[in-house]
Write an enzyme that holds these catalytic residues in place. Structure first.
Site, short mmCIF file in Angstrom:
data_model
loop_
_atom_site.label_atom_id
_atom_site.label_comp_id
_atom_site.label_asym_id
_atom_site.label_seq_id
_atom_site.Cartn_x
_atom_site.Cartn_y
_atom_site.Cartn_z
N GLU A 67 0.88 -1.17 0.00
CA GLU A 67 0.00 0.00 0.00
C GLU A 67 0.91 1.21 0.00
O GLU A 67 1.72 1.39 0.90
CB GLU A 67 -0.92 -0.04 1.23
CG GLU A 67 -1.99 1.02 1.20
CD GLU A 67 -1.67 2.19 2.10
OE1 GLU A 67 -1.15 3.20 1.57
OE2 GLU A 67 -1.92 2.10 3.30
N CYS A 109 -2.64 7.84 4.87
CA CYS A 109 -2.56 7.48 3.45
C CYS A 109 -3.80 7.89 2.69
O CYS A 109 -3.80 7.91 1.45
CB CYS A 109 -2.31 5.98 3.31
SG CYS A 109 -3.37 4.96 4.34
#
Length: 525
Positions: free
Chosen positions: A268, A305
């Site tokens: 990720e 994020c």
């Protein structure tokens, strides 16, 4: 601090590292103070020992019934809960995050562990499929074929800097891998080694409580990249889970692909999480939208994020008002320490690079100290944004770029100019329905999660959640790192053909001794 002593060495199954590797310390990001204890990086020999133990544990865990895997996950949750007071001290000291954030993140970590425990205890997640034989079928007899999901083998998990609990030692990747029946070797993030060691001690205690092989879990320290790279290359490791920068994820992908036996890397990475504000919503509640976006961008000093790094706003007076309110809110916010000095330096560099792009206006950018970040807001028109890929790159921290656009077609062109994202958000009212409908499918192609009338920060841990997206948001846009579907990253399907019933896994036996849901001759029963 409970009954545990932090020793600063790796946890290799039930053993301790010898402390022979290069030393480093955690650092208080607010003051720059080097923290105790001194940590010793793992050596190659210690990595080899962790791999040897994991290889020995893998067949044991693969055969473990779901209820026993669930017992391990529940035990880890209990050990983490017992360490709550320790984390309230360690997390703020090493990350600059507040004790309330540590508590909230610990609750999420415990919730993840218990959610995976419930999943594997039920057992239906293995997706058992049975197609019975038909010896009379012409022109060829049909064999008996049965399949189910099986663990892939030892998994290397890389701790994340920005989530010292929920995406680190005992976080979602570790929970998913253990639920699948895979041993885990964690490479701790060097920014929060004491937090990592305390969590590692909790996991190790749970493994011991459950009577499982010591190689079920190991934790390796290293201030650099050598041990992580060696872990990704090691032939025992069958998959990698990583949360961090695009450069870090890309490096691991390249290492894994270059192996004689390439393995999957579930990384990720970066995302700008665009937010599209449609005209009717803007006119009706522009101030509220600005307030929500400001809070989202500055949450956790922008170190999420899913922080909204791009806000697409229509041209005109209402758009000007939203922009001006955002700028005032950013200007009123104070600089705050980032997770470490390196992240702070990269943030400052990223903002300078954005500001240097022709046509970009700086609405607010204050100077900050060596370890702090000041909120930054910039603006550009849609044409320049679409035509300059540099403006599509993530700046990790409390920064956002306002993109001014003409209409829904212009917004759709912006969507088509972007690379893969973790999230994409539409802010719309009923009067925006036509434009919203035209954007939803392109946004679904762009991102792993499409939101309406919210902000992307805050990822619910639930069965339906997708925290992923097309490259470069992640290395594999078909997967998620949040929610119980994350278990699918660490399994592979195996079929048994014409195998006697007594020799089959219980999930595939004719009498269904586990009582799980199965697909039998094409019918779900």
């Amino acid at each position: 601090m409970s009954n545990y002593e932090l020793e600063g060495t790796s946890l290799i199954g039930a053993e301790r590292g010898l402390g022979a590797g290069a030393s480093f310390r955690g650092v208080d990001p607010a003051t720059g103070e080097a923290l105790a204890p001194v940590y010793c990086g793992a050596t190659q020999n210690e990595l080899e020992r962790a791999a040897e133990l994991a290889a020995g544990a893998a067949p044991v865990l693969a055969r473990l019934p779901g209820r026993e895997r669930a017992a391990l996950l529940k035990a880890i949750a209990e050990e983490m809960e017992a360490a709550r007071a320790d984390f309230e001290t360690l997390v703020p000291r090493e990350t600059g995050l507040a004790a309330a954030r540590a508590n909230g993140e610990l609750g999420r970590t415990i919730g993840q562990l218990r959610a995976f425990a419930a999943l594997v205890e039920d057992g239906s997640w293995v997706d058992a499929r049975i197609d019975h034989a038909d010896p009379a079928r012409a022109p060829l007899p049909k064999p008996d074929v049965r399949s189910m999901l099986r663990p892939i083998g030892p998994v290397a998990v890389f701790g994340a800097s920005n989530f010292p609990l929920a995406f680190s030692v005992a976080g979602g990747d570790t929970a998913a891998a253990l639920a699948a029946g895979c041993p885990v070797i964690v490479k701790a993030h060097p920014s929060h080694p004491a937090t990592s060691e305390r969590a590692g001690l909790a996991v190790r205690a749970a493994v011991r409580r459950c009577g499982l092989p010591p190689g079920t879990f190991s934790l390796l320290f290293d201030a650099g990249h050598a041990i992580g790279a060696a872990l990704a290359r090691h032939p025992v490791v069958r998959a990698v889970a990583f949360t961090g920068s695009t450069a870090g994820g890309r490096a691991l992908m390249d290492i894994a692909a270059a192996r004689p036996d390439p393995i999957p890397v579930y990384a990720e990475m970066g995302s700008i999480n665009p937010v599209f504000v449609l005209p009717a919503a803007l006119a009706a509640r522009g101030d509220a939208i600005a307030d929500a976006l400001h809070a989202s961008v500055l949450q956790g000093v922008g170190q999420f994020c899913t922080s909204p790094g791009v806000v697409v706003v229509p041209q005109g007076a209402a758009g000007d008002a939203l922009r001006d309110r955002l700028a005032a809110l950013f200007a009123a916010a104070q600089p705050a320490p980032m997770l470490n000095a390196g992240i702070a330096a990269r943030y400052a560099s990223g903002v300078r690079a954005l500001a240097a792009v022709p046509g970009v206006d700086v609405l607010h950018a204050a100077s900050a100290g060596e370890r702090d970040a000041a909120p930054s807001l910039l603006e550009v028109d849609s044409l320049r944004f679409r035509n300059n890929p540099r403006l599509h790159e993530e700046v990790f921290g409390p920064a956002s770029l306002v993109v001014r656009t003409r209409d829904a077609d212009d917004m759709r062109a912006i969507v088509e100019s972007l690379h893969g994202q973790l999230t994409a958000t539409l802010i719309a009212d009923d009067a925006d329905a036509t434009a919203a409908a035209s954007l939803l499918e392109p946004l679904a192609q762009l991102a792993g999660r499409v939101l309406m009338n919210g902000v992307p920060t805050g990822v619910e841990v639930c069965a339906a959640m997708v925290h992923g997206g097309p490259y470069p948001a992640t290395s594999d846009g078909r997967s998620t790192s949040v929610g119980t579907a994350a278990i699918e990253r660490f399994v592979r399907r195996v079929a048994w053909q014409n195998v006697p019933d007594a020799l089959l896994p219980e999930a595939l036996r004719e009498g269904n001794p586990l009582g799980i849901a199965r697909l039998v001759d094409g019918v779900r029963v």
